[in-house]
Design a protein around this motif. Structure first.
Motif, PDB file in Angstrom:
ATOM      1  N   ASN A 134     -44.664 -99.331 -57.763  1.00  0.00           N
ATOM      2  CA  ASN A 134     -44.982 -98.541 -56.581  1.00  0.00           C
ATOM      3  C   ASN A 134     -45.895 -97.388 -56.983  1.00  0.00           C
ATOM      4  O   ASN A 134     -46.108 -97.116 -58.160  1.00  0.00           O
ATOM      5  N   ALA A 135     -46.450 -96.700 -55.980  1.00  0.00           N
ATOM      6  CA  ALA A 135     -47.497 -95.715 -56.243  1.00  0.00           C
ATOM      7  C   ALA A 135     -47.027 -94.604 -57.177  1.00  0.00           C
ATOM      8  O   ALA A 135     -47.742 -94.204 -58.090  1.00  0.00           O
ATOM      9  N   GLU A 136     -45.810 -94.101 -56.957  1.00  0.00           N
ATOM     10  CA  GLU A 136     -45.305 -93.005 -57.783  1.00  0.00           C
ATOM     11  C   GLU A 136     -45.127 -93.441 -59.223  1.00  0.00           C
ATOM     12  O   GLU A 136     -45.542 -92.758 -60.166  1.00  0.00           O
ATOM     13  N   GLU A 137     -44.506 -94.627 -59.431  1.00  0.00           N
ATOM     14  CA  GLU A 137     -44.294 -95.130 -60.789  1.00  0.00           C
ATOM     15  C   GLU A 137     -45.624 -95.386 -61.471  1.00  0.00           C
ATOM     16  O   GLU A 137     -45.838 -95.036 -62.634  1.00  0.00           O
ATOM     17  N   SER A 138     -46.542 -96.013 -60.738  1.00  0.00           N
ATOM     18  CA  SER A 138     -47.837 -96.351 -61.314  1.00  0.00           C
ATOM     19  C   SER A 138     -48.595 -95.107 -61.744  1.00  0.00           C
ATOM     20  O   SER A 138     -49.204 -95.063 -62.808  1.00  0.00           O
ATOM     21  N   GLU A 139     -48.534 -94.053 -60.932  1.00  0.00           N
ATOM     22  CA  GLU A 139     -49.311 -92.851 -61.206  1.00  0.00           C
ATOM     23  C   GLU A 139     -48.864 -92.167 -62.487  1.00  0.00           C
ATOM     24  O   GLU A 139     -49.685 -91.817 -63.337  1.00  0.00           O
ATOM     25  N   TRP A 140     -47.558 -91.960 -62.656  1.00  0.00           N
ATOM     26  CA  TRP A 140     -47.145 -91.240 -63.857  1.00  0.00           C
ATOM     27  C   TRP A 140     -47.236 -92.101 -65.105  1.00  0.00           C
ATOM     28  O   TRP A 140     -47.516 -91.612 -66.196  1.00  0.00           O
ATOM     29  N   MET A 141     -47.022 -93.415 -64.955  1.00  0.00           N
ATOM     30  CA  MET A 141     -47.193 -94.294 -66.114  1.00  0.00           C
ATOM     31  C   MET A 141     -48.646 -94.279 -66.581  1.00  0.00           C
ATOM     32  O   MET A 141     -48.939 -94.245 -67.776  1.00  0.00           O
ATOM     33  N   MET A 142     -49.576 -94.305 -65.616  1.00  0.00           N
ATOM     34  CA  MET A 142     -50.990 -94.273 -65.958  1.00  0.00           C
ATOM     35  C   MET A 142     -51.338 -92.976 -66.670  1.00  0.00           C
ATOM     36  O   MET A 142     -52.106 -92.952 -67.627  1.00  0.00           O
ATOM     37  N   GLY A 203     -46.400 -58.946 -72.573  1.00  0.00           N
ATOM     38  CA  GLY A 203     -45.885 -59.853 -71.549  1.00  0.00           C
ATOM     39  C   GLY A 203     -46.364 -61.265 -71.787  1.00  0.00           C
ATOM     40  O   GLY A 203     -46.895 -61.581 -72.856  1.00  0.00           O
ATOM     41  N   GLU A 204     -46.181 -62.102 -70.819  1.00  0.00           N
ATOM     42  CA  GLU A 204     -46.570 -63.494 -70.974  1.00  0.00           C
ATOM     43  C   GLU A 204     -47.998 -63.726 -70.484  1.00  0.00           C
ATOM     44  O   GLU A 204     -48.396 -63.226 -69.429  1.00  0.00           O
ATOM     45  N   VAL A 205     -48.744 -64.504 -71.257  1.00  0.00           N
ATOM     46  CA  VAL A 205     -50.097 -64.893 -70.888  1.00  0.00           C
ATOM     47  C   VAL A 205     -50.043 -66.305 -70.317  1.00  0.00           C
ATOM     48  O   VAL A 205     -49.520 -67.220 -70.958  1.00  0.00           O
ATOM     49  N   VAL A 206     -50.549 -66.469 -69.109  1.00  0.00           N
ATOM     50  CA  VAL A 206     -50.546 -67.792 -68.474  1.00  0.00           C
ATOM     51  C   VAL A 206     -51.666 -68.630 -69.080  1.00  0.00           C
ATOM     52  O   VAL A 206     -52.847 -68.260 -69.026  1.00  0.00           O
ATOM     53  N   LEU A 207     -51.296 -69.760 -69.667  1.00  0.00           N
ATOM     54  CA  LEU A 207     -52.274 -70.652 -70.287  1.00  0.00           C
ATOM     55  C   LEU A 207     -52.734 -71.755 -69.342  1.00  0.00           C
ATOM     56  O   LEU A 207     -53.898 -72.148 -69.357  1.00  0.00           O
ATOM     57  N   ALA A 208     -51.808 -72.269 -68.539  1.00  0.00           N
ATOM     58  CA  ALA A 208     -52.172 -73.380 -67.661  1.00  0.00           C
ATOM     59  C   ALA A 208     -51.106 -73.589 -66.609  1.00  0.00           C
ATOM     60  O   ALA A 208     -49.954 -73.142 -66.758  1.00  0.00           O
ATOM     61  N   GLU A 209     -51.501 -74.270 -65.554  1.00  0.00           N
ATOM     62  CA  GLU A 209     -50.560 -74.730 -64.538  1.00  0.00           C
ATOM     63  C   GLU A 209     -50.686 -76.247 -64.471  1.00  0.00           C
ATOM     64  O   GLU A 209     -51.793 -76.778 -64.388  1.00  0.00           O
ATOM     65  N   LEU A 210     -49.564 -76.916 -64.568  1.00  0.00           N
ATOM     66  CA  LEU A 210     -49.550 -78.378 -64.643  1.00  0.00           C
ATOM     67  C   LEU A 210     -48.945 -78.979 -63.379  1.00  0.00           C
ATOM     68  O   LEU A 210     -47.935 -78.487 -62.881  1.00  0.00           O
ATOM     69  N   GLY A 211     -49.562 -80.044 -62.902  1.00  0.00           N
ATOM     70  CA  GLY A 211     -49.084 -80.727 -61.715  1.00  0.00           C
ATOM     71  C   GLY A 211     -48.605 -82.125 -62.010  1.00  0.00           C
ATOM     72  O   GLY A 211     -48.471 -82.526 -63.178  1.00  0.00           O
ATOM     73  N   PRO A 212     -48.342 -82.896 -60.958  1.00  0.00           N
ATOM     74  CA  PRO A 212     -47.846 -84.268 -61.120  1.00  0.00           C
ATOM     75  C   PRO A 212     -48.726 -85.077 -62.052  1.00  0.00           C
ATOM     76  O   PRO A 212     -49.950 -84.999 -62.013  1.00  0.00           O
ATOM     77  N   CYS A 213     -48.075 -85.831 -62.927  1.00  0.00           N
ATOM     78  CA  CYS A 213     -48.708 -86.732 -63.895  1.00  0.00           C
ATOM     79  C   CYS A 213     -49.247 -86.022 -65.131  1.00  0.00           C
ATOM     80  O   CYS A 213     -49.777 -86.680 -66.025  1.00  0.00           O
ATOM     81  N   SER A 214     -49.119 -84.692 -65.184  1.00  0.00           N
ATOM     82  CA  SER A 214     -49.455 -83.994 -66.431  1.00  0.00           C
ATOM     83  C   SER A 214     -48.297 -84.161 -67.413  1.00  0.00           C
ATOM     84  O   SER A 214     -47.163 -84.382 -67.017  1.00  0.00           O
ATOM     85  N   SER A 215     -48.611 -84.052 -68.674  1.00  0.00           N
ATOM     86  CA  SER A 215     -47.582 -84.216 -69.705  1.00  0.00           C
ATOM     87  C   SER A 215     -47.643 -83.044 -70.676  1.00  0.00           C
ATOM     88  O   SER A 215     -48.655 -82.361 -70.794  1.00  0.00           O
ATOM     89  N   PHE A 216     -46.541 -82.820 -71.380  1.00  0.00           N
ATOM     90  CA  PHE A 216     -46.490 -81.738 -72.353  1.00  0.00           C
ATOM     91  C   PHE A 216     -45.373 -82.010 -73.361  1.00  0.00           C
ATOM     92  O   PHE A 216     -44.476 -82.807 -73.114  1.00  0.00           O
ATOM     93  N   GLY A 217     -45.479 -81.336 -74.495  1.00  0.00           N
ATOM     94  CA  GLY A 217     -44.419 -81.413 -75.495  1.00  0.00           C
ATOM     95  C   GLY A 217     -44.702 -82.292 -76.690  1.00  0.00           C
ATOM     96  O   GLY A 217     -43.917 -82.310 -77.643  1.00  0.00           O
ATOM     97  N   GLU A 218     -45.839 -83.007 -76.690  1.00  0.00           N
ATOM     98  CA  GLU A 218     -46.054 -83.954 -77.792  1.00  0.00           C
ATOM     99  C   GLU A 218     -46.443 -83.278 -79.102  1.00  0.00           C
ATOM    100  O   GLU A 218     -46.152 -83.789 -80.178  1.00  0.00           O
ATOM    101  N   GLU A 219     -47.115 -82.127 -79.027  1.00  0.00           N
ATOM    102  CA  GLU A 219     -47.641 -81.517 -80.250  1.00  0.00           C
ATOM    103  C   GLU A 219     -46.543 -81.195 -81.247  1.00  0.00           C
ATOM    104  O   GLU A 219     -46.648 -81.500 -82.440  1.00  0.00           O
TER     105      GLU A 219
END
Length: 348
Positions: A134-142, A203-219
């Motif tokens: 389905n569209a949701e599964e396909s999008e994040w897998m892609m 304080g905290e410096v904003v580096l990015a804002e991530l939306g649907p299908c973005s990924s993080f944590g691999e590094e």
């Protein structure tokens, strides 16, 4: 220049992609127009692209002077032009004008390999390419496939990857990743938005804002180091996560037996069965003589008919699809080998 999707859908093997995958490939393709006498590619070129003729006529000329005329829409014109690398032909436009579409051949191979082994895919012999995740599964897998970390994965590992991922609910304000902590999970945002920040003295410096299908944590997982930023949920949402041990295990290439073309020839002479796992029309276009054709999407159904006492060599254009098929066969106890680099690696 816009891409004609109706013509794009008829190209082989693009016509075997699920619609979402086809549109994704189209978004990553380049359309180019050439005039009469202009050269599209030359003998010896090693570019990573697949090039398809969308309109006009092109003459392919080999180093020996052999000429092949290719017209858009013809049977030969539905296949990639001079696809083996380095290219064995020079391609020149012989019509008033010609239009081509080009894209990374590795991307197409990964889309083909992923499509028939995703969790939502029901293995059968159907040629219906409209069904699929389905569209949701396909999008994040892609999205996962296109991250730096997952681009390192052989296509054969992807089915295991999906089965090890866990969906978690997250609420606005939840701290998902904290700077300085050991890496434990890899994340893909399925729904919602996150903010990546870096702690500082002011304080905290904003580096990015991530939306649907973005990924993080691999590094942190790949480098075996601590987290270097904070990731906080901005909204309610869903995350897919993969534990470090599973992530690292699935980054390693599966235990596949790779062989070069001279070894293939030797093994075939000794009785090894060669299987072309591309689609029928690809096989008929330039399959190796003496091999049999079992398209990737039909392989599961064909397994009961294969003799486990024999050796098998699987091949495709690049090795991506055949690696996936070899993984499946090896899981079933077959003695199987993969032609490294596929047909594109054969020098003549």
């Amino acid at each position: 220049m816009d891409l004609d999707l109706n013509k794009f859908r008829t190209l082989i093997p693009i016509n075997a992609l699920y619609e979402d995958n086809l549109l994704y490939l189209a978004d990553h393709a380049r359309v180019e127009r050439y005039l009469n006498g202009e050269q599209i590619f030359n003998i010896g070129d090693t570019d990573p692209d697949n090039i398809f003729l969308m309109s006009g006529e092109v003459c392919l000329t080999s180093a020996e002077g052999e000429e092949i005329l290719v017209s858009a829409g013809s049977d030969r014109g539905l296949h990639a032009l001079a696809s083996r690398k380095p290219r064995h032909y020079r391609g020149v436009v012989v019509s008033q004008a010609a239009t081509i579409v080009r894209f990374d051949s590795a991307l197409l191979e990964r889309l083909l390999a992923w499509g028939h082994f995703s969790p939502e895919f029901a293995a059968d012999n159907s040629s219906d390419t409209d069904a699929g995740p389905n569209a949701e599964e396909s999008e994040w897998m892609m999205s996962m496939m296109q991250t730096t970390a997952f681009m390192r994965l052989p296509a054969a590992n992807i089915q295991n990857l999906f089965s090890h991922m866990e969906e978690i609910q997250a609420r606005a304000g939840d701290l998902i990743v904290q700077s300085g902590e050991p890496g434990d999970y890899y994340y893909v945002i399925k729904q919602g938005r996150c903010q990546v920040t870096l702690p500082s003295d002011t304080g905290e410096v904003v580096l990015a804002e991530l939306g649907p299908c973005s990924s993080f944590g691999e590094e942190a997982l790949i480098s075996d180091s601590v987290r270097n930023a904070n990731v906080t949920m901005l909204t309610n949402g869903k995350l897919m996560r993969l534990a470090k041990q599973d992530f690292l295990q699935l980054l390693e290439a599966p235990l596949l037996q790779w062989i070069d073309y001279p070894t293939l020839v030797k093994m075939a002479a000794e009785g090894a069965v060669r299987i072309d796992v591309r689609f029928r029309r690809e096989f008929e276009h330039n399959g190796l003589r003496g091999s049999i054709n079992i398209p990737q999407n039909q392989l599961r159904g064909a397994i009961p008919e294969l003799d486990k006492s024999k050796q098998y060599i699987v091949y495709c254009d690049s090795g991506q699809r055949s690696a996936t098929c070899a993984f499946l066969l090896s899981q079933q106890g077959f003695d199987v080998y993969v032609l490294e680099g596929g047909l594109s690696a054969i020098r003549s």
